[in-house]
Write a protein that holds these residues in place. Sequence first.
Motif, PDB file in Angstrom:
ATOM      1  N   GLN A  25       0.783  -1.159  -0.074  1.00 42.35           N
ATOM      2  CA  GLN A  25      -0.176   0.112   0.053  1.00 42.35           C
ATOM      3  C   GLN A  25       0.651   1.519  -0.273  1.00 42.35           C
ATOM      4  OE1 GLN A  25      -2.710  -0.600   3.084  1.00 42.35           O
ATOM      5  NE2 GLN A  25      -3.861  -2.463   2.262  1.00 42.35           N
ATOM      6  N   ALA A  26       1.944   0.582   0.659  1.00 40.01           N
ATOM      7  CA  ALA A  26       3.110   2.129   0.505  1.00 40.01           C
ATOM      8  C   ALA A  26       3.857   2.974  -0.676  1.00 40.01           C
ATOM      9  CB  ALA A  26       4.249   2.845   1.826  1.00 40.01           C
ATOM     10  N   THR A  27       4.053   2.007  -1.286  1.00 41.84           N
ATOM     11  CA  THR A  27       4.391   2.081  -2.549  1.00 41.84           C
ATOM     12  C   THR A  27       3.200   2.236  -3.702  1.00 41.84           C
ATOM     13  OG1 THR A  27       3.969  -0.964  -3.698  1.00 41.84           O
ATOM     14  CG2 THR A  27       6.080  -0.259  -1.772  1.00 41.84           C
ATOM     15  N   ASP A  28       2.257   2.115  -3.513  1.00 46.67           N
ATOM     16  CA  ASP A  28       0.663   1.873  -4.131  1.00 46.67           C
ATOM     17  C   ASP A  28       0.748   3.515  -4.390  1.00 46.67           C
ATOM     18  OD1 ASP A  28       0.666  -0.183  -5.255  1.00 46.67           O
ATOM     19  OD2 ASP A  28      -1.246  -0.332  -4.165  1.00 46.67           O
ATOM     20  N   GLU A  29       0.696   4.360  -2.877  1.00 49.19           N
ATOM     21  CA  GLU A  29       0.644   5.429  -2.527  1.00 49.19           C
ATOM     22  C   GLU A  29       1.790   6.489  -3.276  1.00 49.19           C
ATOM     23  OE1 GLU A  29      -1.975   7.010  -0.867  1.00 49.19           O
ATOM     24  OE2 GLU A  29      -2.932   4.927  -0.134  1.00 49.19           O
ATOM     25  N   LEU A  30       2.836   6.166  -2.695  1.00 44.50           N
ATOM     26  CA  LEU A  30       4.525   6.699  -3.138  1.00 44.50           C
ATOM     27  C   LEU A  30       3.885   6.920  -5.225  1.00 44.50           C
ATOM     28  CD1 LEU A  30       6.802   5.539  -1.851  1.00 44.50           C
ATOM     29  CD2 LEU A  30       5.938   7.600  -1.395  1.00 44.50           C
ATOM     30  N   ALA A  31       3.611   5.149  -5.744  1.00 48.66           N
ATOM     31  CA  ALA A  31       3.563   5.918  -7.245  1.00 48.66           C
ATOM     32  C   ALA A  31       1.884   6.887  -6.716  1.00 48.66           C
ATOM     33  CB  ALA A  31       2.831   4.841  -7.665  1.00 48.66           C
ATOM     34  N   ALA A  32       1.186   6.806  -6.746  1.00 46.87           N
ATOM     35  CA  ALA A  32      -0.235   7.807  -6.691  1.00 46.87           C
ATOM     36  C   ALA A  32       0.291   9.180  -6.305  1.00 46.87           C
ATOM     37  CB  ALA A  32      -0.794   7.642  -5.815  1.00 46.87           C
ATOM     38  N   LEU A  33       1.417   9.765  -5.568  1.00 39.15           N
ATOM     39  CA  LEU A  33       1.701  10.777  -5.465  1.00 39.15           C
ATOM     40  C   LEU A  33       2.515  12.004  -6.598  1.00 39.15           C
ATOM     41  CD1 LEU A  33       3.535  10.755  -1.811  1.00 39.15           C
ATOM     42  CD2 LEU A  33       1.263  11.614  -2.771  1.00 39.15           C
ATOM     43  N   GLN A  34       3.342  10.102  -7.788  1.00 39.23           N
ATOM     44  CA  GLN A  34       3.435  10.720  -9.647  1.00 39.23           C
ATOM     45  C   GLN A  34       2.610  11.081 -10.827  1.00 39.23           C
ATOM     46  OE1 GLN A  34       6.830   7.633  -8.524  1.00 39.23           O
ATOM     47  NE2 GLN A  34       7.931   9.005  -9.266  1.00 39.23           N
ATOM     48  N   GLY A  35       1.177  10.121  -9.875  1.00 42.06           N
ATOM     49  CA  GLY A  35       0.551  10.187 -11.445  1.00 42.06           C
ATOM     50  C   GLY A  35       0.324   9.191 -11.418  1.00 42.06           C
ATOM     51  N   VAL A  36       0.829   8.464 -10.593  1.00 37.37           N
ATOM     52  CA  VAL A  36       1.181   7.277 -11.441  1.00 37.37           C
ATOM     53  C   VAL A  36       0.144   5.935 -11.372  1.00 37.37           C
ATOM     54  CG1 VAL A  36       2.231   4.848 -12.468  1.00 37.37           C
ATOM     55  CG2 VAL A  36       3.350   6.995 -12.457  1.00 37.37           C
ATOM     56  N   THR A  37      -1.221   4.459 -11.409  1.00 33.84           N
ATOM     57  CA  THR A  37      -1.888   3.886 -10.695  1.00 33.84           C
ATOM     58  C   THR A  37      -0.924   2.186 -11.028  1.00 33.84           C
ATOM     59  OG1 THR A  37      -4.194   5.583 -11.347  1.00 33.84           O
ATOM     60  CG2 THR A  37      -4.165   2.654 -10.758  1.00 33.84           C
ATOM     61  N   SER A  38      -0.411   2.182 -10.082  1.00 36.75           N
ATOM     62  CA  SER A  38      -0.292   1.081 -10.512  1.00 36.75           C
ATOM     63  C   SER A  38      -0.011   0.432  -8.830  1.00 36.75           C
ATOM     64  CB  SER A  38       1.760   1.009  -9.867  1.00 36.75           C
ATOM     65  OG  SER A  38       1.900   2.384  -8.420  1.00 36.75           O
ATOM     66  N   PRO A  51      -1.324   0.215 -17.175  1.00 33.99           N
ATOM     67  CA  PRO A  51       0.262  -0.773 -17.152  1.00 33.99           C
ATOM     68  C   PRO A  51       0.519  -1.180 -16.690  1.00 33.99           C
ATOM     69  CG  PRO A  51       0.997   1.232 -18.671  1.00 33.99           C
ATOM     70  CD  PRO A  51      -0.721   1.254 -18.347  1.00 33.99           C
ATOM     71  N   ASP A  52       0.802  -0.338 -15.557  1.00 33.42           N
ATOM     72  CA  ASP A  52       1.836  -0.711 -14.144  1.00 33.42           C
ATOM     73  C   ASP A  52       0.776  -1.032 -13.281  1.00 33.42           C
ATOM     74  OD1 ASP A  52       4.550   0.902 -14.984  1.00 33.42           O
ATOM     75  OD2 ASP A  52       2.548   2.564 -14.847  1.00 33.42           O
ATOM     76  N   VAL A  53      -0.310  -1.996 -14.012  1.00 34.09           N
ATOM     77  CA  VAL A  53      -0.924  -2.580 -12.340  1.00 34.09           C
ATOM     78  C   VAL A  53      -1.452  -4.219 -12.808  1.00 34.09           C
ATOM     79  CG1 VAL A  53      -3.489  -3.028 -12.227  1.00 34.09           C
ATOM     80  CG2 VAL A  53      -3.227  -0.762 -12.829  1.00 34.09           C
ATOM     81  N   ARG A  54      -0.769  -4.803 -11.413  1.00 35.56           N
ATOM     82  CA  ARG A  54      -0.805  -6.211 -11.611  1.00 35.56           C
ATOM     83  C   ARG A  54      -1.956  -6.504 -11.173  1.00 35.56           C
ATOM     84  NH1 ARG A  54       3.876  -3.969  -9.200  1.00 35.56           N
ATOM     85  NH2 ARG A  54       3.514  -4.398  -7.896  1.00 35.56           N
TER      86      ARG A  54
END
Length: 318
Positions: free
Chosen positions: A80-93, A120-123
């Motif tokens: 969840q932390a890595t997802d939140e960090l990605a969201a700060l960069q505008g990336v849904t992953s 494409p970054d979503v697994r």
Amino acid sequence: MHHVSFRQLQSLALVARHESVSRAADAMHLTQPAVSLQLRTLEEITGMALTRKDGRNIQLTAAGEVMADFSERILRLWEQATDELAALQGVTSGTLRIGAVTTAEHLLPPLLVPFTLKRPDVRLKLQVGNRTEIINMLARHEIELAIMGTPPRELRTNAARFARHPMAFVASPSHPLMKKKKITLNDVMAANLLVRERGSGTRTAVEKLLREEGHAAEFGSEVSSNEAIKRMVSAGLGVGFLSVHACGLEFETGLLAMLPMAHNPVEADWHIMHLSDQPIPKVAASFQDFVIENGQELVRKELESFYKQLRKRPAAYR
């Protein structure tokens, strides 16, 4: 205390889930000795035995149960932390962990494909099972989202309707009932009605329908898969009650047809849900919003040929 690694926590969590070192190794793409080493190292760090052998299976000790629970929670928080960090960069992953009842496996591709193609970054980690299995996965936090017909009473969930769910009594086009002018539930029950096992959504739906009409829920056969029911019904061994989502190809090829009877198909609702006592990751929230906004339209397109045929039926059978 020495530092514990994520690999060690993951090893314990997967051994606990699979009750097997070899299956955990397969899931981690490691060798069995490598996973065993991770477990031994974790036991040395904690100073306690975490597992024990039970025949061919591996069981957790009391300490192992505690550590496995915290391991799952720590690993989930890290993701969840890595997802939140990605969201700060505008990336849904991140990893979309979703479970669906067996009937919905035909529904999922038109929902998942457009969502993941744009991200494409979503697994994806998809679990399919009967209703009871999916509820248990949700309760154990193995999945964040679940798709099924009726929200479970035994869990507190936030559930949203997103599409109608047609289910129907079906038979081979050559079945004698297909030529009958007026078909009743008595006729259906007498024709060897094949249904799914207890715990499945369609089984619950047909039992509810029969109760409302004053019929006892006594079935010709209980079958554990939609595919088996379709094959038996198309061979003329009875009639079935199935989701229309599971029968699209058979309707198009003429292997199956809906029985010409009033109030067939029966419509219910598809729901998407998550546990209400905790937040869900950004990727799960994004998918949930996508399904709520687009689910009905995507389902309508998927079943377009079915609804065209439905409109051609006599008004008495609609």
